[in-house]
Motif scaffolding. Sequence first.
Motif, short mmCIF file in Angstrom:
data_model
loop_
_atom_site.label_atom_id
_atom_site.label_comp_id
_atom_site.label_asym_id
_atom_site.label_seq_id
_atom_site.Cartn_x
_atom_site.Cartn_y
_atom_site.Cartn_z
N PHE A 1 0.86 -1.19 0.00
CA PHE A 1 0.00 0.00 0.00
C PHE A 1 0.89 1.24 0.00
O PHE A 1 0.69 2.18 0.75
CB PHE A 1 -0.95 -0.02 1.21
CG PHE A 1 -2.07 -1.00 1.05
CD1 PHE A 1 -3.26 -0.63 0.42
CD2 PHE A 1 -1.94 -2.31 1.47
CE1 PHE A 1 -4.29 -1.54 0.25
CE2 PHE A 1 -2.95 -3.23 1.29
CZ PHE A 1 -4.13 -2.86 0.68
N SER A 2 1.88 1.22 -0.87
CA SER A 2 2.84 2.33 -0.91
C SER A 2 2.19 3.57 -1.53
O SER A 2 1.15 3.48 -2.19
CB SER A 2 4.06 1.92 -1.73
OG SER A 2 3.70 1.85 -3.09
N ASP A 3 2.81 4.70 -1.31
CA ASP A 3 2.32 5.95 -1.91
C ASP A 3 2.15 5.78 -3.42
O ASP A 3 1.12 6.12 -3.98
CB ASP A 3 3.30 7.10 -1.64
CG ASP A 3 3.29 7.55 -0.19
OD1 ASP A 3 2.50 6.97 0.60
OD2 ASP A 3 4.05 8.47 0.16
N ILE B 1 -0.81 3.56 -4.39
CA ILE B 1 -2.12 4.19 -4.19
C ILE B 1 -2.31 5.36 -5.16
O ILE B 1 -3.39 5.54 -5.73
CB ILE B 1 -2.30 4.60 -2.72
CG1 ILE B 1 -2.35 3.34 -1.85
CG2 ILE B 1 -3.58 5.42 -2.53
CD1 ILE B 1 -2.36 3.58 -0.37
N MET B 2 -1.25 6.12 -5.39
CA MET B 2 -1.33 7.22 -6.37
C MET B 2 -1.71 6.67 -7.75
O MET B 2 -2.53 7.24 -8.46
CB MET B 2 0.02 7.93 -6.48
CG MET B 2 0.45 8.65 -5.22
SD MET B 2 -0.53 10.11 -4.88
CE MET B 2 0.60 10.97 -3.78
N PHE C 1 -11.83 6.72 -0.05
CA PHE C 1 -10.82 5.84 0.55
C PHE C 1 -11.51 5.11 1.69
O PHE C 1 -12.08 5.75 2.58
CB PHE C 1 -9.64 6.65 1.09
CG PHE C 1 -8.87 7.34 0.00
CD1 PHE C 1 -7.88 6.66 -0.70
CD2 PHE C 1 -9.14 8.67 -0.34
CE1 PHE C 1 -7.17 7.29 -1.72
CE2 PHE C 1 -8.43 9.30 -1.35
CZ PHE C 1 -7.45 8.61 -2.05
N ILE D 1 -11.28 3.16 -3.09
CA ILE D 1 -9.89 2.71 -3.00
C ILE D 1 -9.70 2.12 -1.62
O ILE D 1 -9.99 2.76 -0.60
CB ILE D 1 -8.90 3.87 -3.24
CG1 ILE D 1 -8.98 4.27 -4.72
CG2 ILE D 1 -7.48 3.46 -2.84
CD1 ILE D 1 -7.99 5.31 -5.15
N ARG D 2 -9.21 0.90 -1.60
CA ARG D 2 -9.05 0.20 -0.32
C ARG D 2 -7.70 0.55 0.30
O ARG D 2 -6.67 0.49 -0.36
CB ARG D 2 -9.14 -1.31 -0.55
CG ARG D 2 -8.85 -2.13 0.69
CD ARG D 2 -9.29 -3.56 0.50
NE ARG D 2 -8.41 -4.28 -0.41
CZ ARG D 2 -8.04 -5.56 -0.21
NH1 ARG D 2 -8.47 -6.22 0.83
NH2 ARG D 2 -7.26 -6.17 -1.08
N ARG E 1 -4.17 5.38 7.14
CA ARG E 1 -3.19 5.28 6.07
C ARG E 1 -3.35 6.43 5.06
O ARG E 1 -2.48 6.67 4.25
CB ARG E 1 -3.35 3.93 5.33
CG ARG E 1 -2.52 3.76 4.06
CD ARG E 1 -1.03 3.73 4.36
NE ARG E 1 -0.18 3.75 3.19
CZ ARG E 1 0.48 4.82 2.73
NH1 ARG E 1 0.33 5.99 3.35
NH2 ARG E 1 1.25 4.74 1.68
N ASP F 1 -2.94 9.45 3.39
CA ASP F 1 -1.97 10.54 3.38
C ASP F 1 -2.66 11.75 2.73
O ASP F 1 -3.35 11.58 1.71
CB ASP F 1 -0.78 10.07 2.53
CG ASP F 1 0.41 11.01 2.62
OD1 ASP F 1 0.20 12.24 2.59
OD2 ASP F 1 1.54 10.50 2.69
N GLN G 1 -1.58 13.74 0.82
CA GLN G 1 -1.18 13.76 -0.59
C GLN G 1 -2.15 13.00 -1.48
O GLN G 1 -2.33 13.36 -2.64
CB GLN G 1 0.16 13.05 -0.76
CG GLN G 1 1.35 13.74 -0.22
CD GLN G 1 2.57 12.92 -0.64
OE1 GLN G 1 3.01 13.02 -1.78
NE2 GLN G 1 3.05 12.09 0.27
N PHE G 2 -2.74 11.92 -0.93
CA PHE G 2 -3.68 11.14 -1.75
C PHE G 2 -4.89 12.00 -2.09
O PHE G 2 -5.42 11.94 -3.20
CB PHE G 2 -4.18 9.89 -1.00
CG PHE G 2 -3.11 8.92 -0.59
CD1 PHE G 2 -1.82 9.00 -1.11
CD2 PHE G 2 -3.38 7.92 0.33
CE1 PHE G 2 -0.83 8.10 -0.72
CE2 PHE G 2 -2.42 7.02 0.73
CZ PHE G 2 -1.13 7.11 0.20
N LYS H 1 -3.88 14.53 -4.62
CA LYS H 1 -3.70 13.86 -5.92
C LYS H 1 -5.07 13.61 -6.57
O LYS H 1 -5.25 13.84 -7.77
CB LYS H 1 -2.96 12.54 -5.71
CG LYS H 1 -3.04 11.55 -6.85
CD LYS H 1 -1.88 11.65 -7.79
CE LYS H 1 -1.97 10.55 -8.85
NZ LYS H 1 -0.97 10.70 -9.89
#
Lengths: 649, 143
Positions: free
Chosen positions: A634-636, A639-640, B11, B38-39, B45, B47, B49-50, B53
Motif C-alpha cells: 500500500f505504498s504511496d 495508491i497514487m 478511501f 480505494i481500499r 493510512r 496521506d 497527498q492522496f 492527488k
Amino acid sequence: MNGKKTKIALFLCKCGANIADFIDLKEIESRFSGNDTTSFVETQDLLCSPAGKKNMLETIEKNKPDFVVVAACSPQMHEKTFQEVVADAGINMARMQMANIREQSAWVTTDKKKATLKAIALINAAMERSVLHDDLQPKTMECLTDLIIIGGGMAGIEAALLAANAGRKVTIVEKEISLGGSVIKIEEVAPNMECAPCLLSPRLAAVRDNKNIRVISNASVTDVLGFFGNFKVKIKRMARYVKESCIGCEACFEVCPVTVDNDFNLGLGTKKAISTLFAGSVPAAAAIDKTNCLHFTDGSCNACAAVCPFQSIDFEDTGEDIEVSAGAVIVATGCTTVNPSTVPETGYGKIENVYSMPEFERIASSNGPYGGEIRLKNGEPPRSVAVIHCVGSLSDGGVPYCSGICCMTAIKTGELLRKKNPDVEVYSIHDRLVFNGPEQQAFFEKQKEEGTHFVKTERLRDLRVVQNGTTIEISGPDFQPIAVDMVVLSTGLTPQKGTLALARMLNADLTDAGFFKADHPILRAIGSSIDGVYTAGCCASPCDVTTAITRAQAAAGDAISKLVPGRKIALEVMTTIIDEIKCAGCKLCIAVCPYKAIDFDGQKKVCVVNEAICRGCGTCAATCPGGAARAIHFSDQQIMAEIGGLLHG
Amino acid sequence: MDDFNPAIIAFVCNWCSYAGADKAGGQKLPYPSNVKLIRVMCSGRVDPQFVMKAFREGADGVMVLGCHPGDCHYRNGNMKALRRFKLLERMLSQLGIEKERFKLDWVSAGESARFQELAKKMTDTIKKLGPLHLRGMVESEVA
Ligand code: FES
C-alpha cells in the motif's frame, strides 16, 4: 505505466449472471485488449470453480504474464483463492490484484452502461497499481513457547495447568502470598453449590506438583517488553521473610505474640503477624507482616525463628527482581466489587451487621473467620437476613451496567443461611432479576419454594437502611418496611485495581468500563488488542466461575496452538519499512504508531520498524513527511497509481 | 448542470468500511456509480497527498471512510485520520476547494445502508456544487 514491456493478464469473471447480466463484458474486453500492456483478456464463467481455476492456471502458465488482474467479486471473498492460483503458476502472489466489479459495480449500479464504465475504471485502477507490485515473501520468526500468566486465581491456575500439561513452561505471577484468587474465598458456587475450596484444592496441588509451573507469589509485574513470541516480563517479588522451605506447619503461629486484622477474611477476625493465606495454600510458605512484627518494629522478638523446624525464617529477605521471557502473556487478574460505602444509604460501615457480599462469603466459609458459623457481631446466629440487590449497579455513582452474575450470588445467601438454620427468614430486595439458562432459573425457583421472600421494588435507589433498636429496618417507597438482624449488600463487579497500570505496560486497550478490550468482541474474545496478550477470567468482563475457566482454557489453548516448539510463527507480510537514507529521524512515526513498533536507532539517527510488532496499518507512512516510511503493498506510489487509474479509466 | 457527472473517490478502510460497501453490494443497495472506492488497510493510512492527488487528477469530491471511533482494527488509526482531516479541511478551503468536497465519516462492516446513504448524499452535494475547477497558482499548489 513505466516504460518496461510489462504484460498483464486480465481475467474477467461472469460470475454466472451476477456480473454478466449487469456489466457489458464484451465492451470491457475490447477496451482492454487494445492496451499494449495487456497480454490478453480472458472471460470465464465461474473463475473460482475448479474448472475456472484450472483454466486460469493453464492460461497463465502458457502466456507467462508479469502481473495478473482478476475482475470479479470482492477480494474479501476470493483474494486468497486467486493468489494461490497465480502462485501455483509460478508467479508471486503479490502480483495478483483484484478489481471488485461485482459488489462495487454489478450489484449496486442500476444502469448497465454506468456499471460498465465504473467497472472499466476499477479494472484500470487495478492494472495501474498492479505493475508497481513488489514480490512478497512470507515472513516467519523464531518464537518462545513458554507462557507467563499474570494472576493466580482460578483462571490463571487452569490456564497454567492446561499449558503445562501440554509440555510448556509456565510462570504464574501472583500478588498475594499464595494462589487462589477470589474463588478460594467463596464457600459454595451457585447454582450447583459446589464447594469452592474442594474444587480448588486438587488444582492447587496439581500446580505445586507440576514441574513445568513456576509460581512467583507476593509479586507484581513492573514492566513488559517485547512482542508476540518474544516477551520479557519484569517482576518484583516482595520480601516475605520466610524461605520456600517453609511447609506451612503453623508452629510459629502459636508463638507469635502479635495479632493483626485478617485481610484474607477482609478484616473480619484476626491472624498472627506471621501467617499463611489459608491452611493448605500453594505456595505453602508463610509470610511476615513487617509493619506489625516485633522483630522489625522494636527488635524484641525472634519467637518464630526459634521455633521453626525448617530454619525458614529469613529476616534479611529483601525481595527480588526477576525477569522472565515468554512467547505469550495471559492476563488473569480478575475483577473486584463495588465498595458499598459509595452508597451511603445502605448504612455500610456505620450500622453493625451490614455486610458486603464478599464479607458475607467469608463469614459463611468454613475456612473463614468463624469456621463457617454465621454469626452477628454479638455472637448470636441471625434470625432474619435481607439481601439488597444491585448495590452500586446500574447507577451513575457505581457501575452503569449489570454485572450479570450478582443476582445468582445474592440468592445463594438464602441457601447458605438455611443450611445452618432452616428457620431463618431471608428477604431478597431486588428490582430486575437476571438469571441465565435453566439451571439458574431452577435455582431461583428453589429459593422461592424454600422460603426466601422476594421483594420487588422499582426504587432501589430510594431505599433507607437504619438501625432501629436491636434490629435493622429497610424501607422503600413501594414496599412495607422490613426488620432484620443482618443485611448483605450485593454489589456489582468492577475492574481489578491496577488494571489500567497493567494495560499501559502491555500497551493493551481497555473498554469504557475499564476491563481489557477484546481483539474482537465475538470472534476473539480471549485476545486483547495486542498480539500474544490474552485475557482469561473476569479481567475482560464480569463473568461466573465456569466462564472464567472456559476463557482461561481457551486462552491457553490458543496460545499453545500458535507457539509450538520447533515451529516458527508467521509474521504480517504487509508491514511498513523505513528507508534509512530518506529518514530524517523526526520520530513522527514513533508518535503515531499504535503498537510501539518503531524504535529510534540512536547510532544511525533513524527510525526503524520492528517487523515482528508492526501490523501494517500504514499510519506511519501517512505521517512521514519525507516519504521514508513505505507501507508494503500500500505504498504511496501504488495508491497514487490507483487514484490516477480510477479517474482516467 | 444536469449532465454533470461528478467523480468521487472514497478511501475506505479494509476492516469496516470496505466490508460495509461489500455488504451494500451483497444486499444490492444501489448507489451512484460516481462513487469509486480505494481500499486502504486503515483510514489512518490516508496521506493528505492522496486527497490532493485525487483532486488534481479530476475528482470533484473525496471521502475517507473508516471504522467508528473505538472500533479501528488498529486501535486508533481512525483518530489519526480525524486529526489529519481537520487540518486538511482548512488547507483545502484556503486553496479554494469547498469543504463540502471533502468528507470523513465512519461506516462499520454492518452498515451497508449507511454506506449507501453517504454515497448518495455526497453525490448530491457535489452535483449541487458543480465541477471543481483548479486554476493557476492553486492548481500548481495542489499539484
Ligand atoms: S481499520 Fe478501519 S479505520 Fe482503522
